[in-house]
Write an enzyme that holds these catalytic residues in place. Structure first.
Site, PDB file in Angstrom:
ATOM      1  N   ASP A  14       0.975  -1.197   0.023  1.00  0.00           N
ATOM      2  CA  ASP A  14       0.128   0.037   0.026  1.00  0.00           C
ATOM      3  C   ASP A  14       0.926   1.180  -0.049  1.00  0.00           C
ATOM      4  O   ASP A  14       1.918   1.513   0.778  1.00  0.00           O
ATOM      5  CB  ASP A  14      -0.740   0.106   1.104  1.00  0.00           C
ATOM      6  CG  ASP A  14      -1.921  -0.836   0.891  1.00  0.00           C
ATOM      7  OD1 ASP A  14      -2.388  -1.624  -0.015  1.00  0.00           O
ATOM      8  OD2 ASP A  14      -2.790  -1.336   2.269  1.00  0.00           O
ATOM      9  N   ASP A  22     -13.721  -5.922  -5.218  1.00  0.00           N
ATOM     10  CA  ASP A  22     -14.027  -5.913  -3.777  1.00  0.00           C
ATOM     11  C   ASP A  22     -15.326  -6.702  -3.592  1.00  0.00           C
ATOM     12  O   ASP A  22     -16.224  -6.037  -3.787  1.00  0.00           O
ATOM     13  CB  ASP A  22     -13.709  -4.892  -2.899  1.00  0.00           C
ATOM     14  CG  ASP A  22     -12.340  -4.343  -3.024  1.00  0.00           C
ATOM     15  OD1 ASP A  22     -11.431  -5.079  -3.320  1.00  0.00           O
ATOM     16  OD2 ASP A  22     -12.074  -3.006  -3.001  1.00  0.00           O
TER      17      ASP A  22
END
Lengths: 250, 192
Positions: free
Chosen positions: A11, A130
């Site tokens: 990330d 997702d």
């Protein structure tokens, strides 16, 4: 034989690697390039960089980071996070990324997938999905998992493939961060119904979880972040164990 | 000087970065005079065969490339363009290698994407490379096996992973994306 892939995910915020700690906040975890090089040394097969700052103003920071990653990284890497136009994709690919991952922008404008696939080829277009199970229905969420959509996960995956994506990065929101294992039923369902590689994400906590996902589904890769960052699983141990289970591993 | 052929294909920058890591300067060019005087030439490529050939023809590079005398390395689409014909876009290619390029039968996932090893690997590019080593592949079309095949990989069907003929060399995989073992392949080419 084609190998199953182990994929650490980094990330990125404002050009730095960040790690979430117990949902309390983000800690700076250093230079993404240094971490990437460590993972390559340890045997990572591919890397994913997810830009969580992902605003237009931050785009320039991301581009210069991608250029730096491309200079040093000797394996394929994907860049995702807030990519919403052909121009943004063009900049990231030109900077040296091998693939780009799109998510919310593709849900809002599915034809973006087609445009990207026709312009750059399916092999560099990854759809990140997702998925969360709501009353028995696998449902697509966007905007970092914050917004529910009316899309059913399998139907959206199939539509994305039809429009030209070359790979699916499927994250189970139900499992993400739980460390209780990948979402095997979800992965089985999607992998058996689409004609492109599927990367499993969300839930990995132990080496056995990777064994399970590769033995019980056709997922071509397993992605994880914190368990690698925090050294809970060492990639060399993971790969050695998978080899002893006769799973094709580099 | 190493020249990287500039044409309408992606992945050119990755090859330049890989050469840079190995300490070689490379220029990206489609200028015939620069190409002719370069020590070595690399034809990289992620792209589509018919549009790539159209570009090469427009720049008269379809005539120049087969006549080159210095070592030439085609990578991925670069390998396929050096073959005689590609099913991708029903395209007549450069014809350095007489191999035909065919689409993978879709009995498994296509493209062939990821790390794979060799059934065998020989030739100058394969020097000190074990067949058990893995390289990174991304392709939906493959070159058939022929007399110029020096390495064979198997995915759905056995296919040419490297080709070599006189001063022409080619890899279906991406050495510039295949970690340290890919660098060894590039070094083998650069040492020619």
């Amino acid at each position: 034989m084609l190998k199953r892939r182990i994929i650490p995910c980094l990330d990125i915020k404002n050009g730095r690697t960040v790690k979430g700690i117990n949902f309390e906040g983000l800690r700076d975890a250093g230079d993404p390039v240094e971490l990437a090089l460590r993972y390559i040394q340890e045997g990572a097969d591919e890397l994913v960089f997810l830009d969580i700052s992902a605003t237009e103003e931050k785009r320039a920071t991301l581009i210069s980071l991608v250029e730096r990653i491309a200079k040093h990284v000797t394996i394929p890497f994907t860049v995702g996070g807030g990519i919403n136009s052909v121009a943004a994709v063009s900049d990231i690919l030109k900077a040296g990324a091998d693939k780009i991952a799109i998510n919310s922008s593709a849900v809002k404008n599915p034809l973006l997938i087609k445009e990207l696939a026709e312009t750059y080829g399916s092999q560099c277009v990854v759809i990140a999905i997702d998925s969360k199970n709501l009353n028995g229905i696998d449902t697509v969420f966007i905007s970092g998992g914050k917004i529910e959509t009316p899309l059913e996960t399998l139907a959206w995956a199939q539509k994305a493939v039809e429009l030209g994506v070359g790979e699916i990065l499927l994250t189970s929101m139900d499992r993400d961060g739980t460390k209780i294992g990948f979402d095997i039923p979800l992965l089985q369902k999607i992998c058996s119904m689409v004609s492109v590689p599927v990367i499993a994400s969300g839930g990995a906590g132990t080496i056995d979880h990777f064994t399970e996902i590769f033995q019980q589904t056709k997922a071509t890769g397993g992605l994880a972040a914190s368990i690698f960052h925090f050294g809970e699983i060492a990639i060399p141990d993971l790969k050695e164990t998978l080899k002893t289970k006769n799973i094709p591993i580099r | 000087m190493i020249a990287i052929l500039k044409y309408n294909a992606g992945n050119i920058r990755s090859v330049q970065n890989a050469l840079d890591r190995l300490g070689y300067d490379a220029v990206i060019t489609n200028d015939p005079s620069v190409l002719n005087t370069s020590e070595k030439i690399i034809i990289p490529g992620v792209g589509e065969a018919s549009s790539a050939m159209r570009y090469l023809k427009e720049h008269k590079l379809d005539v120049l490339i087969p006549q080159l005398e210095q070592p030439v390395l085609g990578i991925c689409l670069g390998l396929q363009l050096l073959c005689s014909y590609s099913e991708e876009g029903d395209t007549d290619c450069l014809g350095v290698f007489d191999n035909k390029v065919l689409k993978f039968p879709e009995t498994d996932l296509v493209p062939h994407m990821g790390w794979n090893h060799f059934r065998e690997i020989n030739g100058s590019l394969g020097k000190s490379i074990s067949p058990l080593e893995n390289m990174y592949f991304v392709h939906s079309f493959y070159a058939e096996i022929g007399i110029y095949t020096q390495a064979i990989c198997e995915y759905i069907v056995p296919f040419s992973a490297t080709l070599e003929k006189n001063n022409f060399y080619a890899t279906q995989f991406h050495p510039e994306k295949s970690a340290s073992i890919g660098e060894q392949i590039l070094k083998n080419f650069l040492a020619l």
